[in-house]
Motif scaffolding. Structure first.
Motif, PDB file in Angstrom:
ATOM      1  N   TYR A 110      -7.296  -1.257 -16.349  1.00 51.74           N
ATOM      2  CA  TYR A 110      -7.619  -0.238 -17.353  1.00 51.74           C
ATOM      3  C   TYR A 110      -6.839  -0.502 -18.642  1.00 51.74           C
ATOM      4  O   TYR A 110      -7.397  -0.447 -19.744  1.00 51.74           O
ATOM      5  CB  TYR A 110      -7.310   1.153 -16.797  1.00 51.74           C
ATOM      6  CG  TYR A 110      -7.523   2.265 -17.785  1.00 51.74           C
ATOM      7  CD1 TYR A 110      -8.806   2.591 -18.222  1.00 51.74           C
ATOM      8  CD2 TYR A 110      -6.453   2.981 -18.290  1.00 51.74           C
ATOM      9  CE1 TYR A 110      -9.005   3.604 -19.138  1.00 51.74           C
ATOM     10  CE2 TYR A 110      -6.644   3.994 -19.206  1.00 51.74           C
ATOM     11  CZ  TYR A 110      -7.921   4.303 -19.630  1.00 51.74           C
ATOM     12  OH  TYR A 110      -8.114   5.306 -20.542  1.00 51.74           O
ATOM     13  N   SER A 134       0.825  -1.208   0.000  1.00 52.88           N
ATOM     14  CA  SER A 134       0.000   0.000   0.000  1.00 52.88           C
ATOM     15  C   SER A 134       0.863   1.265   0.000  1.00 52.88           C
ATOM     16  O   SER A 134       0.398   2.337  -0.372  1.00 52.88           O
ATOM     17  CB  SER A 134      -0.952   0.008   1.193  1.00 52.88           C
ATOM     18  OG  SER A 134      -0.235   0.185   2.400  1.00 52.88           O
ATOM     19  N   GLU A 172      -5.633  -1.331 -10.480  1.00 55.34           N
ATOM     20  CA  GLU A 172      -6.642  -0.626 -11.276  1.00 55.34           C
ATOM     21  C   GLU A 172      -6.074  -0.176 -12.612  1.00 55.34           C
ATOM     22  O   GLU A 172      -6.732  -0.262 -13.642  1.00 55.34           O
ATOM     23  CB  GLU A 172      -7.175   0.574 -10.490  1.00 55.34           C
ATOM     24  CG  GLU A 172      -8.059   0.159  -9.330  1.00 55.34           C
ATOM     25  CD  GLU A 172      -8.404   1.307  -8.398  1.00 55.34           C
ATOM     26  OE1 GLU A 172      -7.739   2.382  -8.468  1.00 55.34           O
ATOM     27  OE2 GLU A 172      -9.320   1.136  -7.577  1.00 55.34           O
ATOM     28  N   ARG A 173      -4.810   0.284 -12.602  1.00 54.29           N
ATOM     29  CA  ARG A 173      -4.154   0.701 -13.841  1.00 54.29           C
ATOM     30  C   ARG A 173      -4.003  -0.488 -14.783  1.00 54.29           C
ATOM     31  O   ARG A 173      -4.239  -0.383 -15.987  1.00 54.29           O
ATOM     32  CB  ARG A 173      -2.791   1.320 -13.546  1.00 54.29           C
ATOM     33  CG  ARG A 173      -2.093   1.842 -14.781  1.00 54.29           C
ATOM     34  CD  ARG A 173      -0.845   2.665 -14.404  1.00 54.29           C
ATOM     35  NE  ARG A 173      -0.259   3.248 -15.589  1.00 54.29           N
ATOM     36  CZ  ARG A 173       0.678   2.653 -16.328  1.00 54.29           C
ATOM     37  NH1 ARG A 173       1.134   1.468 -15.982  1.00 54.29           N
ATOM     38  NH2 ARG A 173       1.162   3.242 -17.397  1.00 54.29           N
ATOM     39  N   ASP A 211      -0.042  -2.504  -4.943  1.00 52.23           N
ATOM     40  CA  ASP A 211      -1.075  -1.634  -4.393  1.00 52.23           C
ATOM     41  C   ASP A 211      -2.280  -1.604  -5.330  1.00 52.23           C
ATOM     42  O   ASP A 211      -2.196  -1.969  -6.501  1.00 52.23           O
ATOM     43  CB  ASP A 211      -0.513  -0.225  -4.177  1.00 52.23           C
ATOM     44  CG  ASP A 211      -0.076   0.410  -5.473  1.00 52.23           C
ATOM     45  OD1 ASP A 211      -0.751   1.346  -5.924  1.00 52.23           O
ATOM     46  OD2 ASP A 211       0.931  -0.047  -6.050  1.00 52.23           O
ATOM     47  N   ILE A 212      -3.399  -1.170  -4.804  1.00 54.93           N
ATOM     48  CA  ILE A 212      -4.657  -1.189  -5.573  1.00 54.93           C
ATOM     49  C   ILE A 212      -4.590  -0.249  -6.777  1.00 54.93           C
ATOM     50  O   ILE A 212      -5.167  -0.541  -7.829  1.00 54.93           O
ATOM     51  CB  ILE A 212      -5.872  -0.881  -4.671  1.00 54.93           C
ATOM     52  CG1 ILE A 212      -7.178  -1.250  -5.362  1.00 54.93           C
ATOM     53  CG2 ILE A 212      -5.876   0.571  -4.234  1.00 54.93           C
ATOM     54  CD1 ILE A 212      -7.330  -2.726  -5.591  1.00 54.93           C
ATOM     55  N   LYS A 213      -3.858   0.857  -6.647  1.00 57.78           N
ATOM     56  CA  LYS A 213      -3.730   1.796  -7.760  1.00 57.78           C
ATOM     57  C   LYS A 213      -3.070   1.113  -8.963  1.00 57.78           C
ATOM     58  O   LYS A 213      -3.496   1.287 -10.104  1.00 57.78           O
ATOM     59  CB  LYS A 213      -2.915   3.009  -7.309  1.00 57.78           C
ATOM     60  CG  LYS A 213      -2.965   4.165  -8.233  1.00 57.78           C
ATOM     61  CD  LYS A 213      -2.258   5.361  -7.587  1.00 57.78           C
ATOM     62  CE  LYS A 213      -2.419   6.593  -8.434  1.00 57.78           C
ATOM     63  NZ  LYS A 213      -1.806   7.765  -7.820  1.00 57.78           N
ATOM     64  N   THR A 214      -2.043   0.317  -8.702  1.00 56.90           N
ATOM     65  CA  THR A 214      -1.374  -0.432  -9.771  1.00 56.90           C
ATOM     66  C   THR A 214      -2.321  -1.453 -10.384  1.00 56.90           C
ATOM     67  O   THR A 214      -2.367  -1.624 -11.604  1.00 56.90           O
ATOM     68  CB  THR A 214      -0.109  -1.124  -9.215  1.00 56.90           C
ATOM     69  OG1 THR A 214       0.777  -0.122  -8.728  1.00 56.90           O
ATOM     70  CG2 THR A 214       0.582  -1.948 -10.287  1.00 56.90           C
TER      71      THR A 214
END
Length: 99
Positions: free
Chosen positions: A55, A27, A51-52, A46-49
Motif C-alpha cells: 500500500y 504470523s 500488505e502495508r 506477516d501478511i499484514k506487514t
C-alpha cells in the motif's frame, strides 16, 4: 534501517529451523531479516506487514505523480507552441517522406 539482532537469521539457520516454524513466528508478529554472506537479502514478515508495504509503495507512486503535476503547474507559463513551430525550431521537415 534498524535491525534487532534477535531477528537476524542466516540462510543456513533458517533452513535448519524450517520454514514452517519461521512462518508461524512471523504470523504472530515477529520479523526476521535473512542474511547471506553477511548481507541482508530477504525478510520474513506477516501478511499484514506485507500488505502495508505494498500500500505504501502505491502511495509513493501516487506522490511522485502529484509532485510532477504540481511542479508543472507552478512552472507553466501558459505559452503553447504548435507542432509546426517546434519542428521549425529544431529544423525538422514534417513533410519529409523518407523512411
Amino acid at each position: 534501517m534498524r535491525i534487532d539482532t534477535n531477528d537476524v537469521i542466516s540462510v543456513t539457520e533458517a533452513s535448519t529451523q524450517g520454514l514452517s516454524k519461521l512462518v508461524n513466528q512471523a504470523s504472530e508478529g515477529r520479523r526476521f531479516v535473512v542474511f547471506r554472506n553477511n548481507q541482508p537479502v530477504a525478510a520474513i514478515v506477516d501478511i499484514k506487514t506485507m500488505e502495508r508495504l505494498q500500500y505504501l509503495e502505491s502511495l509513493e507512486e501516487d506522490m511522485k505523480l502529484v509532485a510532477i503535476a504540481w511542479a508543472r503547474t507552478l512552472t507553466d507559463s501558459g505559452e503553447r507552441y504548435s507542432l509546426d513551430e517546434v519542428a521549425a525550431e529544431f529544423g525538422v521537415d514534417l513533410d519529409d517522406d523518407e523512411e
